[in-house]
Motif scaffolding. Structure first.
Motif, PDB file in Angstrom:
ATOM      1  N   TRP A 174       0.820  -1.215   0.000  1.00  0.00           N
ATOM      2  CA  TRP A 174       0.000   0.000   0.000  1.00  0.00           C
ATOM      3  C   TRP A 174       0.848   1.257   0.000  1.00  0.00           C
ATOM      4  N   ARG A 175       2.035   1.221   0.613  1.00  0.00           N
ATOM      5  CA  ARG A 175       2.896   2.409   0.632  1.00  0.00           C
ATOM      6  C   ARG A 175       3.391   2.748  -0.770  1.00  0.00           C
ATOM      7  N   VAL A 176       3.841   1.736  -1.484  1.00  0.00           N
ATOM      8  CA  VAL A 176       4.342   1.937  -2.848  1.00  0.00           C
ATOM      9  C   VAL A 176       3.213   2.441  -3.750  1.00  0.00           C
ATOM     10  N   LEU A 177       2.059   1.791  -3.673  1.00  0.00           N
ATOM     11  CA  LEU A 177       0.929   2.183  -4.509  1.00  0.00           C
ATOM     12  C   LEU A 177       0.452   3.593  -4.164  1.00  0.00           C
ATOM     13  N   GLY A 178       0.441   3.919  -2.880  1.00  0.00           N
ATOM     14  CA  GLY A 178       0.049   5.264  -2.467  1.00  0.00           C
ATOM     15  C   GLY A 178       1.010   6.314  -2.990  1.00  0.00           C
ATOM     16  N   LYS A 179       2.318   6.018  -2.920  1.00  0.00           N
ATOM     17  CA  LYS A 179       3.320   6.961  -3.439  1.00  0.00           C
ATOM     18  C   LYS A 179       3.147   7.167  -4.936  1.00  0.00           C
ATOM     19  N   LEU A 180       2.923   6.076  -5.665  1.00  0.00           N
ATOM     20  CA  LEU A 180       2.735   6.186  -7.117  1.00  0.00           C
ATOM     21  C   LEU A 180       1.523   7.057  -7.438  1.00  0.00           C
ATOM     22  N   ARG A 181       0.432   6.830  -6.741  1.00  0.00           N
ATOM     23  CA  ARG A 181      -0.784   7.618  -6.987  1.00  0.00           C
ATOM     24  C   ARG A 181      -0.581   9.083  -6.617  1.00  0.00           C
ATOM     25  N   ALA A 182       0.174   9.333  -5.547  1.00  0.00           N
ATOM     26  CA  ALA A 182       0.450  10.717  -5.151  1.00  0.00           C
ATOM     27  C   ALA A 182       1.315  11.409  -6.205  1.00  0.00           C
ATOM     28  N   GLU A 212      -2.756  12.546  -7.340  1.00  0.00           N
ATOM     29  CA  GLU A 212      -3.872  12.306  -6.429  1.00  0.00           C
ATOM     30  C   GLU A 212      -3.544  12.889  -5.062  1.00  0.00           C
ATOM     31  N   GLU A 213      -4.570  13.216  -4.315  1.00  0.00           N
ATOM     32  CA  GLU A 213      -4.380  13.743  -2.971  1.00  0.00           C
ATOM     33  C   GLU A 213      -3.748  12.623  -2.140  1.00  0.00           C
ATOM     34  N   PRO A 214      -2.564  12.860  -1.558  1.00  0.00           N
ATOM     35  CA  PRO A 214      -1.827  11.786  -0.882  1.00  0.00           C
ATOM     36  C   PRO A 214      -2.602  11.074   0.221  1.00  0.00           C
ATOM     37  N   ALA A 215      -3.299  11.801   1.067  1.00  0.00           N
ATOM     38  CA  ALA A 215      -4.023  11.147   2.165  1.00  0.00           C
ATOM     39  C   ALA A 215      -5.044  10.157   1.623  1.00  0.00           C
ATOM     40  N   ARG A 216      -5.777  10.546   0.584  1.00  0.00           N
ATOM     41  CA  ARG A 216      -6.775   9.657  -0.007  1.00  0.00           C
ATOM     42  C   ARG A 216      -6.103   8.470  -0.678  1.00  0.00           C
ATOM     43  N   ALA A 217      -5.045   8.704  -1.417  1.00  0.00           N
ATOM     44  CA  ALA A 217      -4.361   7.623  -2.126  1.00  0.00           C
ATOM     45  C   ALA A 217      -3.841   6.567  -1.147  1.00  0.00           C
ATOM     46  N   GLU A 234      -5.465   2.691  -0.620  1.00  0.00           N
ATOM     47  CA  GLU A 234      -4.609   1.519  -0.831  1.00  0.00           C
ATOM     48  C   GLU A 234      -4.505   0.681   0.441  1.00  0.00           C
ATOM     49  N   MET A 235      -4.420   1.340   1.598  1.00  0.00           N
ATOM     50  CA  MET A 235      -4.357   0.623   2.857  1.00  0.00           C
ATOM     51  C   MET A 235      -5.668  -0.142   3.088  1.00  0.00           C
ATOM     52  N   ALA A 236      -6.794   0.501   2.820  1.00  0.00           N
ATOM     53  CA  ALA A 236      -8.098  -0.147   2.998  1.00  0.00           C
ATOM     54  C   ALA A 236      -8.231  -1.356   2.067  1.00  0.00           C
ATOM     55  N   LEU A 237      -7.800  -1.214   0.824  1.00  0.00           N
ATOM     56  CA  LEU A 237      -7.864  -2.334  -0.117  1.00  0.00           C
ATOM     57  C   LEU A 237      -7.043  -3.514   0.376  1.00  0.00           C
ATOM     58  N   GLU A 238      -5.868  -3.240   0.917  1.00  0.00           N
ATOM     59  CA  GLU A 238      -5.008  -4.310   1.422  1.00  0.00           C
ATOM     60  C   GLU A 238      -5.626  -4.961   2.663  1.00  0.00           C
ATOM     61  N   LEU A 239      -6.156  -4.152   3.572  1.00  0.00           N
ATOM     62  CA  LEU A 239      -6.752  -4.691   4.794  1.00  0.00           C
ATOM     63  C   LEU A 239      -8.003  -5.522   4.505  1.00  0.00           C
ATOM     64  N   GLU A 240      -8.755  -5.141   3.477  1.00  0.00           N
ATOM     65  CA  GLU A 240      -9.955  -5.896   3.092  1.00  0.00           C
ATOM     66  C   GLU A 240      -9.641  -7.349   2.737  1.00  0.00           C
ATOM     67  N   LEU A 277     -13.246   7.860   4.323  1.00  0.00           N
ATOM     68  CA  LEU A 277     -13.119   8.363   2.955  1.00  0.00           C
ATOM     69  C   LEU A 277     -14.461   8.794   2.377  1.00  0.00           C
ATOM     70  N   ALA A 278     -15.518   8.079   2.741  1.00  0.00           N
ATOM     71  CA  ALA A 278     -16.849   8.427   2.234  1.00  0.00           C
ATOM     72  C   ALA A 278     -17.329   9.760   2.796  1.00  0.00           C
ATOM     73  N   ALA A 279     -16.796  10.133   3.954  1.00  0.00           N
ATOM     74  CA  ALA A 279     -17.224  11.380   4.590  1.00  0.00           C
ATOM     75  C   ALA A 279     -16.633  12.617   3.921  1.00  0.00           C
ATOM     76  N   PHE A 280     -15.616  12.419   3.101  1.00  0.00           N
ATOM     77  CA  PHE A 280     -14.953  13.542   2.452  1.00  0.00           C
ATOM     78  C   PHE A 280     -15.048  13.391   0.945  1.00  0.00           C
ATOM     79  N   PRO A 281     -15.404  14.471   0.249  1.00  0.00           N
ATOM     80  CA  PRO A 281     -15.501  14.383  -1.211  1.00  0.00           C
ATOM     81  C   PRO A 281     -14.121  14.182  -1.838  1.00  0.00           C
ATOM     82  N   GLU A 282     -14.117  13.552  -2.977  1.00  0.00           N
ATOM     83  CA  GLU A 282     -12.859  13.371  -3.691  1.00  0.00           C
ATOM     84  C   GLU A 282     -12.380  14.701  -4.224  1.00  0.00           C
ATOM     85  N   ALA A 283     -11.111  14.789  -4.515  1.00  0.00           N
ATOM     86  CA  ALA A 283     -10.490  16.042  -4.947  1.00  0.00           C
ATOM     87  C   ALA A 283     -11.186  16.634  -6.174  1.00  0.00           C
TER      88      ALA A 283
END
Length: 122
Positions: A47-55, A59-64, A68-74, A92-98
């Protein structure tokens, strides 16, 4: 990230932004050979690598990182980790996407129109 093809596309897009795969690896603070192994499917991208790539792709880093962390934990067998993933999705659902935020700002929806007014005192 679900497939090797999607990972490769993500790496290729980030490489185009960085200028080269070596520069991308340096930006991500990792060994360039690790990226090569990820593209070949020999090394798992966490998730760290994927988040960095998306950032890097803008993409907004916190969301990315959270997505990715949620997908891995699922995918975990642990019920605690699955509950943690549900919590991340709820946050994440509580905040609109960028993109939605940007559209709101551009259309001035949900914001007070008085903010456009120029005050007499600078």
């Amino acid at each position: 990230m679900s497939t090797l093809e999607e990972l490769n596309l993500l790496i290729e897009k980030a490489t185009a932004i960085a200028g080269s795969q070596n520069k991308l690896a340096k930006m991500m603070e990792m060994n360039p050979s690790n990226l090569v192994e990820m593209k070949q499917g020999k090394r798992r991208a966490n998730w760290r690598v994927l988040g960095k790539l998306r950032a890097i792709l803008g993409e907004e880093p916190a969301r990315a990182f959270m997505e990715e962390m949620a997908l891995e934990l699922e995918q975990s067998e642990s019920t605690d980790e699955k509950k943690a993933a549900e919590g991340f999705w709820a946050i994440l659902a509580a905040f609109p996407e960028a993109e939605k935020e940007k559209a709101l700002i551009e259309n001035n929806q949900g914001f007070n129109s008085w903010r456009k007014r120029r005050d007499s005192n600078p």
